[in-house]
Write a protein that holds these residues in place. Structure first.
Motif, short mmCIF file in Angstrom:
data_model
loop_
_atom_site.label_atom_id
_atom_site.label_comp_id
_atom_site.label_asym_id
_atom_site.label_seq_id
_atom_site.Cartn_x
_atom_site.Cartn_y
_atom_site.Cartn_z
N SER A 180 -2.01 -38.53 -64.93
CA SER A 180 -2.68 -38.92 -66.17
C SER A 180 -3.08 -37.66 -66.93
N PHE A 181 -2.78 -37.64 -68.23
CA PHE A 181 -3.25 -36.55 -69.08
C PHE A 181 -3.13 -36.98 -70.54
N THR A 182 -3.73 -36.20 -71.43
CA THR A 182 -3.67 -36.49 -72.86
C THR A 182 -3.25 -35.23 -73.62
N ILE A 183 -2.63 -35.45 -74.76
CA ILE A 183 -2.24 -34.37 -75.66
C ILE A 183 -2.92 -34.61 -77.00
N LYS A 184 -3.67 -33.63 -77.48
CA LYS A 184 -4.38 -33.77 -78.74
C LYS A 184 -3.45 -33.50 -79.92
N GLU A 185 -3.68 -34.21 -81.01
CA GLU A 185 -2.89 -34.00 -82.21
C GLU A 185 -3.07 -32.57 -82.72
N SER B 42 5.88 -47.10 -63.06
CA SER B 42 4.61 -47.76 -63.32
C SER B 42 3.75 -46.83 -64.18
N GLY B 43 2.64 -47.36 -64.69
CA GLY B 43 1.77 -46.60 -65.55
C GLY B 43 2.08 -46.86 -67.02
N ARG B 44 1.39 -46.15 -67.91
CA ARG B 44 1.55 -46.38 -69.34
C ARG B 44 1.71 -45.07 -70.10
N ILE B 45 2.46 -45.14 -71.21
CA ILE B 45 2.58 -44.04 -72.16
C ILE B 45 2.14 -44.58 -73.51
N LEU B 46 1.05 -44.02 -74.04
CA LEU B 46 0.55 -44.44 -75.34
C LEU B 46 0.77 -43.31 -76.34
N PHE B 47 1.36 -43.66 -77.47
CA PHE B 47 1.62 -42.68 -78.52
C PHE B 47 0.95 -43.16 -79.80
N ASN B 48 -0.05 -42.39 -80.25
CA ASN B 48 -0.87 -42.80 -81.39
C ASN B 48 -1.41 -44.21 -81.21
N GLY B 49 -1.84 -44.50 -79.98
CA GLY B 49 -2.44 -45.78 -79.66
C GLY B 49 -1.47 -46.91 -79.38
N ARG B 50 -0.18 -46.65 -79.51
CA ARG B 50 0.85 -47.68 -79.31
C ARG B 50 1.49 -47.50 -77.94
N ASP B 51 1.61 -48.59 -77.21
CA ASP B 51 2.23 -48.53 -75.89
C ASP B 51 3.75 -48.44 -76.06
N ILE B 52 4.32 -47.29 -75.67
CA ILE B 52 5.76 -47.10 -75.80
C ILE B 52 6.45 -47.04 -74.44
N THR B 53 5.76 -47.45 -73.40
CA THR B 53 6.26 -47.30 -72.03
C THR B 53 7.64 -47.93 -71.87
N GLU C 288 -1.18 -40.29 -74.67
CA GLU C 288 -1.99 -40.56 -73.48
C GLU C 288 -1.07 -41.05 -72.37
N ILE C 289 -1.05 -40.32 -71.27
CA ILE C 289 -0.29 -40.69 -70.08
C ILE C 289 -1.29 -41.23 -69.07
N ASP C 290 -1.07 -42.47 -68.64
CA ASP C 290 -2.04 -43.15 -67.79
C ASP C 290 -1.38 -43.58 -66.48
#
Length: 235
Positions: free
Chosen positions: A21-26, A55-66, A3-5
């Motif tokens: 902002s966009f999302t990638i499905k598994e 700025s913004g957030r990168i979430l990978f499998n629900g974990r913030d890896i920004t 999830e890119i926010d």
């Protein structure tokens, strides 16, 4: 999975990516298309940690890896195959593959190395040759195999067809389809929009650092504005 926010990335005062902002499905292949300089590679480099987000957030499998460093994102499952392949020309094919698995337990890496040589027979044949002596297509296979050695959950592919002969492009995209069939999640940046949309389930059109259009790839293939700007005559 991803999830890119509201992500913004800048090079000094210049914003290369502006609040996307966009999302990638598994399990999906999704693609970023757009003109050169639109910010596509910057997006991939930020997801992999090579470039920091402003700025913004990168979430990978629900974990913030920004703010996670790039070398920690690889064992977490985020692996990039960079534009231009970036293989180590002065090392052998086998050494390049071993480097891809360097953070993994030795026995596991050896087993996967054997799997890569089975998947890419030409690499097994060339295993003791310097990587710089390979053809462009062989180097692209090596770059993909090196990425797979890290056991990615999300594979970021940047311009895999760049500089390749048409027959080798088809070979590389057959490999991408096979990886998808095996369940690997892939985010693809590809200048050949025809191929990118043909293999992807969803596409995002990037212009001047912003996502200006997105939707199912099959729908965008018939969108007149996409046809006029990126597809032109069928190819």
């Amino acid at each position: 999975m991803l999830e890119i926010d509201n992500l913004t990335v800048a090079y000094g005062p210049m914003e290369a990516v502006r609040g996307i902002s966009f999302t990638i499905k598994e399990g999906a292949i999704e693609t970023l298309i757009g003109p050169n300089g639109a910010g596509k590679t910057t997006i991939l480099n930020t997801i992999s940690g090579v470039i920091p987000a402003q700025s913004g957030r990168i979430l990978f499998n629900g974990r913030d890896i920004t703010r996670m460093s790039a070398h920690k994102r690889v064992p977490a499952g985020v692996v990039q195959v960079p534009e231009g392949r970036q293989i180590l020309a002065g090392m052998t094919v086998r050494e390049n593959l071993e480097l891809g698995g360097y953070r993994r337990p030795h026995r596991e890496a050896l087993r996967d190395l054997a799997r890569m040589e089975d998947r890419f027979p030409i690499l097994k044949e060339r295993c003791n040759m310097l990587a710089g002596t390979l053809s462009g297509g062989e180097q692209q296979m090596l770059a993909i195999a090196r990425g797979l050695m890290a056991r990615p959950k999300l594979l970021l592919l940047d311009e895999p067809s760049l500089g390749l002969a048409p027959k080798m492009v088809q070979t590389v995209f057959a490999i991408i389809r096979q990886l998808h069939d095996e369940g690997l999640t892939i985010l693809l940046v590809e200048q050949n929009a025809h191929l990118a949309l043909a293999v992807s389930s969803h596409a995002y059109v990037v212009e001047s650092g912003k996502i200006v259009l997105d939707g199912p790839a099959e729908v965008l293939r018939t969108d007149q504005s996409v046809i006029n700007t990126y597809l032109g005559q069928a190819g």
